[in-house]
Design a protein around this motif. Sequence first.
Motif, PDB file in Angstrom:
ATOM      1  N   ARG A 133      -4.005 -46.020 -46.808  1.00 18.59           N
ATOM      2  CA  ARG A 133      -4.680 -45.885 -45.549  1.00 18.59           C
ATOM      3  C   ARG A 133      -3.418 -45.094 -44.785  1.00 18.59           C
ATOM      4  N   PRO A 216     -12.157 -58.589 -54.581  1.00 22.31           N
ATOM      5  CA  PRO A 216     -13.297 -58.958 -55.449  1.00 22.31           C
ATOM      6  C   PRO A 216     -14.588 -58.935 -54.312  1.00 22.31           C
ATOM      7  N   VAL A 265     -13.585 -59.121 -42.861  1.00 18.83           N
ATOM      8  CA  VAL A 265     -13.451 -58.413 -44.286  1.00 18.83           C
ATOM      9  C   VAL A 265     -12.559 -57.453 -44.542  1.00 18.83           C
ATOM     10  N   TRP A 267      -8.367 -56.635 -46.218  1.00 19.54           N
ATOM     11  CA  TRP A 267      -6.945 -57.301 -46.112  1.00 19.54           C
ATOM     12  C   TRP A 267      -6.300 -57.640 -45.006  1.00 19.54           C
ATOM     13  N   ASN A 270     -10.060 -56.187 -41.093  1.00 22.10           N
ATOM     14  CA  ASN A 270     -10.358 -54.844 -40.374  1.00 22.10           C
ATOM     15  C   ASN A 270     -11.874 -54.521 -40.367  1.00 22.10           C
TER      16      ASN A 270
HETATM   17  C1  HEC Z   1     -11.496 -45.953 -54.404  1.00 24.42           C
HETATM   18  C2  HEC Z   1     -11.723 -47.337 -54.547  1.00 24.42           C
HETATM   19  C3  HEC Z   1     -12.780 -48.070 -53.988  1.00 24.42           C
HETATM   20  C4  HEC Z   1     -14.041 -47.821 -54.121  1.00 24.42           C
HETATM   21  C5  HEC Z   1     -14.725 -46.609 -54.836  1.00 24.42           C
HETATM   22  C6  HEC Z   1     -14.771 -48.876 -53.410  1.00 24.42           C
HETATM   23  N1  HEC Z   1     -14.072 -49.814 -53.010  1.00 24.42           N
HETATM   24 FE1  HEC Z   1     -14.416 -51.474 -51.888  1.00 24.42          FE
HETATM   25  N2  HEC Z   1     -12.522 -51.780 -51.642  1.00 24.42           N
HETATM   26  C7  HEC Z   1     -11.579 -51.163 -52.031  1.00 24.42           C
HETATM   27  C8  HEC Z   1     -10.216 -51.537 -51.441  1.00 24.42           C
HETATM   28  C9  HEC Z   1      -8.721 -51.019 -51.459  1.00 24.42           C
HETATM   29  C10 HEC Z   1     -10.744 -52.647 -50.467  1.00 24.42           C
HETATM   30  C11 HEC Z   1      -9.796 -53.587 -49.611  1.00 24.42           C
HETATM   31  C12 HEC Z   1     -10.080 -52.669 -48.224  1.00 24.42           C
HETATM   32  C13 HEC Z   1      -9.122 -53.106 -47.109  1.00 24.42           C
HETATM   33  O1  HEC Z   1      -8.577 -54.142 -47.046  1.00 24.42           O
HETATM   34  O2  HEC Z   1      -9.288 -52.487 -45.898  1.00 24.42           O
HETATM   35  C14 HEC Z   1     -12.123 -52.852 -50.816  1.00 24.42           C
HETATM   36  C15 HEC Z   1     -12.823 -53.769 -50.082  1.00 24.42           C
HETATM   37  C16 HEC Z   1     -14.200 -54.060 -50.326  1.00 24.42           C
HETATM   38  C17 HEC Z   1     -15.053 -55.089 -49.718  1.00 24.42           C
HETATM   39  C18 HEC Z   1     -14.377 -56.480 -48.838  1.00 24.42           C
HETATM   40  C19 HEC Z   1     -13.720 -57.112 -49.787  1.00 24.42           C
HETATM   41  C20 HEC Z   1     -13.013 -58.574 -48.975  1.00 24.42           C
HETATM   42  O3  HEC Z   1     -12.709 -59.440 -49.646  1.00 24.42           O
HETATM   43  O4  HEC Z   1     -12.421 -58.173 -47.795  1.00 24.42           O
HETATM   44  C21 HEC Z   1     -16.339 -54.764 -50.147  1.00 24.42           C
HETATM   45  C22 HEC Z   1     -17.534 -55.842 -49.588  1.00 24.42           C
HETATM   46  C23 HEC Z   1     -16.390 -53.626 -50.993  1.00 24.42           C
HETATM   47  N3  HEC Z   1     -15.029 -53.035 -51.155  1.00 24.42           N
HETATM   48  C24 HEC Z   1     -17.392 -53.194 -51.397  1.00 24.42           C
HETATM   49  C25 HEC Z   1     -17.500 -51.714 -51.963  1.00 24.42           C
HETATM   50  C26 HEC Z   1     -18.792 -50.950 -52.261  1.00 24.42           C
HETATM   51  C27 HEC Z   1     -20.036 -51.534 -51.708  1.00 24.42           C
HETATM   52  C28 HEC Z   1     -18.469 -49.532 -52.710  1.00 24.42           C
HETATM   53  C29 HEC Z   1     -19.344 -48.625 -53.070  1.00 24.42           C
HETATM   54  C30 HEC Z   1     -20.135 -48.080 -51.810  1.00 24.42           C
HETATM   55  C31 HEC Z   1     -17.031 -49.815 -52.694  1.00 24.42           C
HETATM   56  N4  HEC Z   1     -16.521 -50.982 -52.183  1.00 24.42           N
HETATM   57  C32 HEC Z   1     -16.169 -48.827 -53.322  1.00 24.42           C
HETATM   58  C33 HEC Z   1     -11.650 -49.817 -52.799  1.00 24.42           C
HETATM   59  C34 HEC Z   1     -12.717 -49.366 -53.335  1.00 24.42           C
END
Ligand code: HEC
Length: 481
Positions: A133, A216, A265, A267, A270
């Motif tokens: 980010r 997860p 939700v 890290w 945010n």
């Molecule tokens: C390119 C990799 C990537 C893809 C593709 C992706 N994610 Fe994620 N996901 C992440 C990352 C990195 C985080 C942590 C984000 C943060 O902390 O801001 C995350 C966090 C999340 C979380 C929150 C988990 C938590 O414990 O806080 C959810 C729910 C989630 N993603 C759902 C999805 C869904 C639904 C999709 C498809 C629409 C998706 N993600 C596609 C990388 C990805």
Amino acid sequence: MIPHARPFLTPLLRSGTPIVVCLATALYACGGSDADVSTIDERLSGGETTVFDDTWGSYKRPAANLDDEALRAFSLGDHLFNRGWVTAPASIPGGDGLGPTFNANNCSSCHSKSGNGGPPDAEGEAFLSLLLRLSIPGTGPHGAPNPEPAYGDQFNSRGISGVPGEGRERVRYVDVSGTYGDGTPYTLRKPFYSFEDLAFGPMDPATMVSPRLARPVFGLGLLETIPDEAILAKADPDDADHNGISGRPNRVWSVRKQAMVLGRVGWKANQPNVEQQTAGAFLGDMGITSLLFPEENCTSAQVACLAAPTGVTAGSPAGTGELSEADLDALNRWGKTLGVPARRDVDDPQVRAGQALFKSAGCVQCHADDALTGNDPEFPALSKQRIHPYSDLLLHDMGEGLADGRPDFEATGSEWRTPPLWGIGLLNTVNKHNFLLHDGRARGFAEAILWHDGEAAGARETFRAMSAKERDALVRFLQSL
Ligand code: HEC
Ligand code: HEC
């Protein structure tokens, strides 16, 4: 009466343990001894949603107490989570709109089996589920991070045909050595990030970069259902009890409510909830717009991105984005109703010893082991559940070593949300690796603990000073979660 008594029995029947017999009689009248009662309760990390599965599939099961209608919605969301999205215009409407720039074309490529991503483990290895980010000083609308002017708020290394990706990310690891109190040496690795082949010239020199590893997805509906007051009751922003641990809530913008709400939700806590995180992932990670985020993420410097065709949602009004509202709803329902894996080996003597150390070392001050969900009439399966997430959902200053230096709403550059630890003992079984922390730098539990600093320095020092036997017990306890 026990709420949801009927579905509650299902996971236990599946588990095939002797507990089933006494549970069929009454929840808290098992065998008559206190030991049995605590055993039953502690295994149910997600209350009645808990699934008894300790295999590679344990992060992706529906909550054990879903009714048939909720199960149908779950399967639809599960399908959408695993499907690949394609470039517009596609021959079959729906499922297109990928890009113009993106990181991956399906959710599960980063959250394999609804689990954790892994970082590039060696220098030069491609980034997949580790996102970078970006922002520059100042704040964007509603206190959000202020995007880098040419590259936006997330580095998208890939582009659809005719649209350049933004460039390439690189990581370099530097060893940091230390010793345990008993003289045993250890080596940690600290990542440093850089960019190559930047498509739109150099980034703003003040750019701040936050690495984020895919987390997860299970259990989040339960966390969303904990009442605000219960989370705020654990906050101690001025450390009034002088234990060195403060804990602050993040406040973030809810697009749906058009108001600032508690962040839960991500890290840095945010995002407010699964729905907005999902819509944010569609836009940020896959370039797919939705009702919540209808604008493509092309900056004014990205001419080919701005000119690329957008996807069309069959039957949806203009301006509601490429993702249909029904699909967003299905993914939200699915994300909220994934079950939490049950604990294992809770009565193993080494696990019990580790659990006592987890409490005495102060880990539990942040990784809170007990919470009660509120009432959500739309999600009865998530309501009134006693859960063991091992998180207070608050932000803690974790010191310079872990700092990304990039504020995110009210989270400072060194604050992180306590990540829930439930299910973490199955990480290696599900995702075949042991990488932990927001950027995956830790190669196992001990390294993750040794990186703790700031508010968690006391707990880290207690761990560092433990005997090898005690350290093993603490790790064994984490493996039972
Ligand atoms: C390119 C990799 C990537 C893809 C593709 C992706 N994610 Fe994620 N996901 C992440 C990352 C990195 C985080 C942590 C984000 C943060 O902390 O801001 C995350 C966090 C999340 C979380 C929150 C988990 C938590 O414990 O806080 C959810 C729910 C989630 N993603 C759902 C999805 C869904 C639904 C999709 C498809 C629409 C998706 N993600 C596609 C990388 C990805
Ligand atoms: C002051 C609050 C606090 C205390 C005390 C604390 N932690 Fe943490 N813990 C955190 C935060 C915040 C993170 C996330 C840090 C990051 O990713 O940079 C974390 C991360 C972790 C992780 C990695 C989780 C993941 O999903 O990657 C483990 C394992 C862990 N802690 C175990 C422990 C243990 C064991 C103790 C006691 C010795 C402990 N923690 C004490 C706040 C705390």
